[in-house]
Structures are given as structure tokens and as C-alpha cells.
Write a protein that holds these residues in place. Structure first.
Motif, mmCIF file in Angstrom:
data_model
loop_
_atom_site.group_PDB
_atom_site.id
_atom_site.type_symbol
_atom_site.label_atom_id
_atom_site.label_comp_id
_atom_site.label_asym_id
_atom_site.label_seq_id
_atom_site.Cartn_x
_atom_site.Cartn_y
_atom_site.Cartn_z
ATOM 1 N N LEU A 33 1.087 -1.095 -0.073
ATOM 2 C CA LEU A 33 -0.020 -0.090 0.035
ATOM 3 C C LEU A 33 0.930 1.096 -0.104
ATOM 4 N N VAL A 34 0.975 2.104 -0.988
ATOM 5 C CA VAL A 34 1.667 3.129 -1.090
ATOM 6 C C VAL A 34 1.017 4.518 -0.946
ATOM 7 N N ARG A 35 1.401 5.269 0.123
ATOM 8 C CA ARG A 35 0.862 6.747 0.200
ATOM 9 C C ARG A 35 1.959 7.659 -0.009
ATOM 10 N N PRO A 36 1.624 8.402 -1.504
ATOM 11 C CA PRO A 36 2.596 9.488 -1.777
ATOM 12 C C PRO A 36 2.671 10.566 -0.950
ATOM 13 N N LEU A 37 3.826 11.026 -0.773
ATOM 14 C CA LEU A 37 4.118 12.020 -0.085
ATOM 15 C C LEU A 37 4.354 13.429 -0.908
ATOM 16 N N ALA A 158 3.077 3.100 14.196
ATOM 17 C CA ALA A 158 3.013 3.391 12.698
ATOM 18 C C ALA A 158 2.219 4.630 12.489
ATOM 19 N N ILE A 159 0.992 4.539 12.922
ATOM 20 C CA ILE A 159 -0.002 5.905 12.598
ATOM 21 C C ILE A 159 0.715 7.109 12.938
ATOM 22 N N ALA A 160 1.022 7.175 14.306
ATOM 23 C CA ALA A 160 1.717 8.276 15.046
ATOM 24 C C ALA A 160 2.681 8.684 14.289
ATOM 25 N N TRP A 161 3.741 7.859 13.931
ATOM 26 C CA TRP A 161 4.810 8.005 13.319
ATOM 27 C C TRP A 161 4.708 8.732 11.883
ATOM 28 N N THR A 162 3.752 8.278 11.288
ATOM 29 C CA THR A 162 3.408 8.712 9.862
ATOM 30 C C THR A 162 2.879 10.343 9.987
ATOM 31 N N GLU A 163 2.099 10.268 11.101
ATOM 32 C CA GLU A 163 1.537 11.864 11.369
ATOM 33 C C GLU A 163 2.857 12.689 11.532
ATOM 34 N N MET A 164 3.559 12.299 12.596
ATOM 35 C CA MET A 164 4.564 13.469 12.761
ATOM 36 C C MET A 164 5.589 13.410 11.638
ATOM 37 N N LEU A 165 5.810 12.187 10.944
ATOM 38 C CA LEU A 165 6.562 12.656 9.547
ATOM 39 C C LEU A 165 6.046 13.663 8.523
ATOM 40 N N ARG A 166 4.743 13.654 8.466
ATOM 41 C CA ARG A 166 4.269 14.745 7.689
ATOM 42 C C ARG A 166 4.360 16.036 8.169
ATOM 43 N N GLU A 167 4.028 16.156 9.532
ATOM 44 C CA GLU A 167 4.371 17.410 10.130
ATOM 45 C C GLU A 167 5.576 18.058 9.953
ATOM 46 N N LYS A 168 6.598 17.024 10.054
ATOM 47 C CA LYS A 168 8.019 17.438 10.116
ATOM 48 C C LYS A 168 8.519 17.883 8.721
ATOM 49 N N LEU A 169 8.005 17.069 7.751
ATOM 50 C CA LEU A 169 8.179 17.531 6.259
ATOM 51 C C LEU A 169 7.696 19.016 5.915
ATOM 52 N N VAL A 170 6.364 19.262 6.271
ATOM 53 C CA VAL A 170 5.856 20.575 6.039
ATOM 54 C C VAL A 170 6.624 21.543 6.759
ATOM 55 N N GLN A 171 7.114 21.199 8.001
ATOM 56 C CA GLN A 171 8.011 22.391 8.346
ATOM 57 C C GLN A 171 9.124 22.597 7.990
ATOM 58 N N PHE A 185 1.497 15.703 -2.084
ATOM 59 C CA PHE A 185 0.146 14.928 -1.968
ATOM 60 C C PHE A 185 -0.605 15.128 -0.590
ATOM 61 N N ASP A 186 -1.802 15.819 -0.599
ATOM 62 C CA ASP A 186 -2.236 15.683 0.684
ATOM 63 C C ASP A 186 -2.834 14.360 1.194
ATOM 64 N N ASP A 187 -3.525 14.324 2.252
ATOM 65 C CA ASP A 187 -3.982 12.984 2.700
ATOM 66 C C ASP A 187 -5.308 12.492 1.872
ATOM 67 N N LYS A 188 -5.828 13.613 1.360
ATOM 68 C CA LYS A 188 -7.108 13.259 0.295
ATOM 69 C C LYS A 188 -6.541 12.468 -1.016
ATOM 70 N N GLN A 189 -5.552 13.056 -1.447
ATOM 71 C CA GLN A 189 -5.022 12.515 -2.886
ATOM 72 C C GLN A 189 -4.225 11.380 -2.370
ATOM 73 N N ALA A 190 -3.404 10.907 -1.339
ATOM 74 C CA ALA A 190 -2.937 9.661 -1.117
ATOM 75 C C ALA A 190 -4.147 8.625 -0.837
ATOM 76 N N ALA A 191 -5.045 9.088 -0.225
ATOM 77 C CA ALA A 191 -6.201 8.277 0.204
ATOM 78 C C ALA A 191 -6.700 7.480 -1.340
#
Length: 196
Positions: A33-37, A158-171, A185-191
Motif C-alpha cells: 500500500l503506497v501513500r505518496p508524500l 506507525a500511524i503516530a509516526w506517519t503523522e509526525m513525519l508529515r508534520e516535520k516534512l511540512v515544517q 500529495f495531501d491525505d485525500k490525494q494519497a487516500a
């Protein structure tokens, strides 16, 4: 946490040695399952003082350049080779080097040219150690994605780590003043990509 090349990380996810991986250019495989960033352009880098062609490099120009690229099955090499085949050119590979740091040193020393992601070369370009030019008509893009096993639900960790990663990338990208050429890719596009 472990660090490695994308092909190794994909194997570790498949073997369940890690819960998820952040990988470059994940090939479409049913097991994952691939979730683009985000995606970013790949840039041709040249030794300092290289005169760039008027109008920049086109993909057909790559056939005449002595290239330093990673060996197969490195994810960047797969993307570059795929672009070359699609455009009917044969690449002139002088050296196969998987290390980005060593590749940049070799280019700086005048051994050849290479193709790297824009984030990998920012500092060297800013210091004038290498010359960089986007490849146009067509561009070559590198994608970064989160990869998990399709059949295995993500743990709370893994869910918490994913959320932290997205926040850090944006920062990070906000602080670095990235150019418009990075496509998020936002969460809707990734979904929507997940379900396709």
C-alpha cells in the motif's frame, strides 16, 4: 528505525522486519500500500564551470554525456532508465556509484555528470561546487512515498509516526523555501491513490 536504499527498505517491509518505509520511486506491487508524500524534479549536475546549453538540457542530451549513476536496482536508476527508454535514448554510463555523497564529489572533480534529486544538491549548488540544470522536455521526477504491507493494518505507533513525519516534512520544506516544482500529495490525494 533503520536506514537503507529503497530496494532494501521494500524488502524489510515485505519480510515484516519494519512496519513501514519511506521510499523513493516505489514500483507498483500488489503486496504494498503506497501513500505518496511528494514528488520533485531530478536535476542534471555538472562539474563547476560547465557551460550549459542555451534553453537547458533535454532528455535526448543525456545520451552524449558521461554519466555517474547508481547501479540497478537503485530506485533513481530505474526512473532514469525508464525515462531514457521511453524517449528512445541509450545512456552512456561511465561509473555506477550508489553513494550520493561520492557521486557529488566525482562530479565536482570533473569525472562526469549525474542526475540527482533537487534536495540532494541544494547546498553544493549554493556554494558553487557544481552546476545544476533541470532536464526539460520531458522532465524526470522522483517520488517519495510511505509504503506498508497492504494486508497488515498499521499499528498505533506507525500511524503516530506517519503523522509526525508529515508534520516535520511540512515544517522542513516551509523553512527551506522550496520552489514550486515540489508537488505535495495531501491525505485525500494519497487516500485516492491507495484505493486505485
Amino acid at each position: 528505525m533503520r536506514e537503507g536504499q529503497s530496494s532494501s527498505l521494500q524488502g524489510w517491509v515485505a519480510d515484516r522486519r519494519v512496519d513501514l518505509a519511506v521510499v523513493y520511486n516505489q514500483p507498483p506491487l500488489d503486496a504494498f500500500l503506497v501513500r505518496p508524500l511528494y514528488t520533485e524534479p531530478m536535476i542534471l549536475i555538472a562539474p563547476p564551470g560547465t557551460a550549459l546549453p542555451k534553453g537547458g538540457y533535454q532528455i535526448r542530451d543525456l545520451a552524449s554525456l558521461p554519466l555517474i549513476l547508481p547501479g540497478m536496482p537503485h530506485s533513481n536508476r530505474r526512473v532514469i532508465e525508464h525515462a531514457a527508454v521511453q524517449n528512445g535514448i541509450r545512456l552512456r554510463i561511465e561509473l555506477e556509484v550508489d553513494s550520493v555523497a561520492l557521486t557529488k564529489k566525482l562530479v565536482k572533480a570533473g569525472v562526469g555528470y549525474s542526475i540527482l534529486t533537487s534536495i540532494a544538491i541544494r547546498d553544493e549548488v549554493a556554494r558553487g561546487e557544481i552546476v545544476a540544470e533541470p532536464i526539460k522536455r520531458p522532465s524526470i521526477r522522483s517520488s517519495v512515498a510511505l509504503t506498508t504491507l497492504r494486508e497488515q493494518p498499521m499499528s498505533r505507533f506507525a500511524i503516530a509516526w506517519t503523522e509526525m513525519l508529515r508534520e516535520k516534512l511540512v515544517q522542513f520544506m516551509g523553512n527551506e523555501n522550496w520552489k514550486e516544482d515540489v508537488v505535495w500529495f495531501d491525505d485525500k490525494q494519497a487516500a485516492s491513490r491507495d484505493s486505485g
